[in-house]
Design an enzyme around this catalytic site. Structure first.
Site, PDB file in Angstrom:
ATOM      1  N   ASP A  79       0.870  -1.167   0.000  1.00  0.00           N
ATOM      2  CA  ASP A  79       0.000   0.000   0.000  1.00  0.00           C
ATOM      3  C   ASP A  79       0.912   1.223   0.000  1.00  0.00           C
ATOM      4  OD1 ASP A  79      -2.464   1.567   0.501  1.00  0.00           O
ATOM      5  OD2 ASP A  79      -1.604   1.834   2.499  1.00  0.00           O
ATOM      6  N   ASP A  82      -0.209   5.119   0.936  1.00  0.00           N
ATOM      7  CA  ASP A  82      -0.479   6.092   1.997  1.00  0.00           C
ATOM      8  C   ASP A  82      -0.538   5.414   3.363  1.00  0.00           C
ATOM      9  OD1 ASP A  82      -1.879   8.825   0.503  1.00  0.00           O
ATOM     10  OD2 ASP A  82      -1.699   6.980  -0.645  1.00  0.00           O
ATOM     11  N   ASP A  93      -1.669  -0.912   6.090  1.00  0.00           N
ATOM     12  CA  ASP A  93      -1.811  -0.206   7.364  1.00  0.00           C
ATOM     13  C   ASP A  93      -3.257  -0.070   7.803  1.00  0.00           C
ATOM     14  OD1 ASP A  93      -2.308   3.290   6.863  1.00  0.00           O
ATOM     15  OD2 ASP A  93      -2.500   1.742   5.331  1.00  0.00           O
TER      16      ASP A  93
END
Length: 224
Positions: free
Chosen positions: A7, A9, A170
């Site tokens: 991922d 961001d 995240d």
């Protein structure tokens, strides 16, 4: 080929400051002040532009208004594109770990729910675009995370085998994506999203990027 998919961001980079600045630019256009705070609202920023606009409207005491959000969402993206990297930084050791994985024979790729053009622009501004063997954004396909096809196609375009991939993320979205795809998930513990990542029961938690190569080898084996 074994592939490690990331991922963007909140996983590779903390982009929350520039995202919040773009949202606040929209609120100023509405005739309001800066409604979001970089330290308090970083987690919301990483859930996307619409989440930030929704939070701001709630703080104004206004009812949720999808029409207003639809009007200002493109304005937010425009403001973000104009100032995409002045407050953004890569997490310490992130690119060293990626380089180590790549030199060890793993394919490396990015699967993000950020629009592809903005992800491409940001990675180029940060000077790390060329290392990735594929990068798919929210609008690259007809589907996006947590649909597993977003992850699978990212892996295929990197030259990898979806059955021998894993996802570093995240958020609960990343966890659900990996579960749907039937591959291991590693969640970082240092992103602005906060919360208890262990509660999402990933296959591993990442506290320091220096540990990532060892975790990858343990979960999907050494690269051929």
């Amino acid at each position: 080929m074994k592939t490690v998919v990331f991922d963007l961001d909140g996983t590779l980079a903390d982009t929350s400051g520039d995202l919040i600045a773009a949202a606040n630019a929209c609120f100023r256009q509405m005739g309001e002040g800066d409604l979001l705070d970089a330290s308090r609202d970083a987690g919301t920023a990483l859930r996307g532009g619409r989440a930030m606009l929704t939070l701001g409207m709630q703080r104004l005491g206004r009812p949720l208004d999808d029409a207003t959000i639809d009007v200002f969402y493109p304005k937010l993206l425009e403001a973000y594109a104009q100032d995409i990297d002045s407050r953004t930084y890569l997490y310490p050791g992130a690119m060293d770990a990626v380089e180590t994985l790549k030199s060890s024979g793993y394919r490396v790729a990015i699967c993000t729910n950020k629009p592809e053009a903005l992800a491409d622009q940001l990675l180029r501004r940060l000077g790390v675009r060329d290392i990735w063997q594929s990068m798919l954004g929210a609008d690259s396909l007809a589907v996006r995370k947590p649909d597993p096809e977003h992850l699978h196609e990212t892996t295929r375009r990197a030259g990898g085998d979806p059955a021998q991939s894993m996802l570093i993320g995240d958020s609960i979205t990343d966890r659900k994506t990996a579960q749907a795809a039937g591959v291991p998930c590693v969640l970082v513990t240092f992103g602005p999203a906060g919360g208890d990542m262990s509660a999402l029961k990933p296959e591993a938690l990442l506290h320091d990027y220096a540990d990532l190569p060892g975790i990858v080898a343990e979960l999907i084996g050494k690269a051929a």
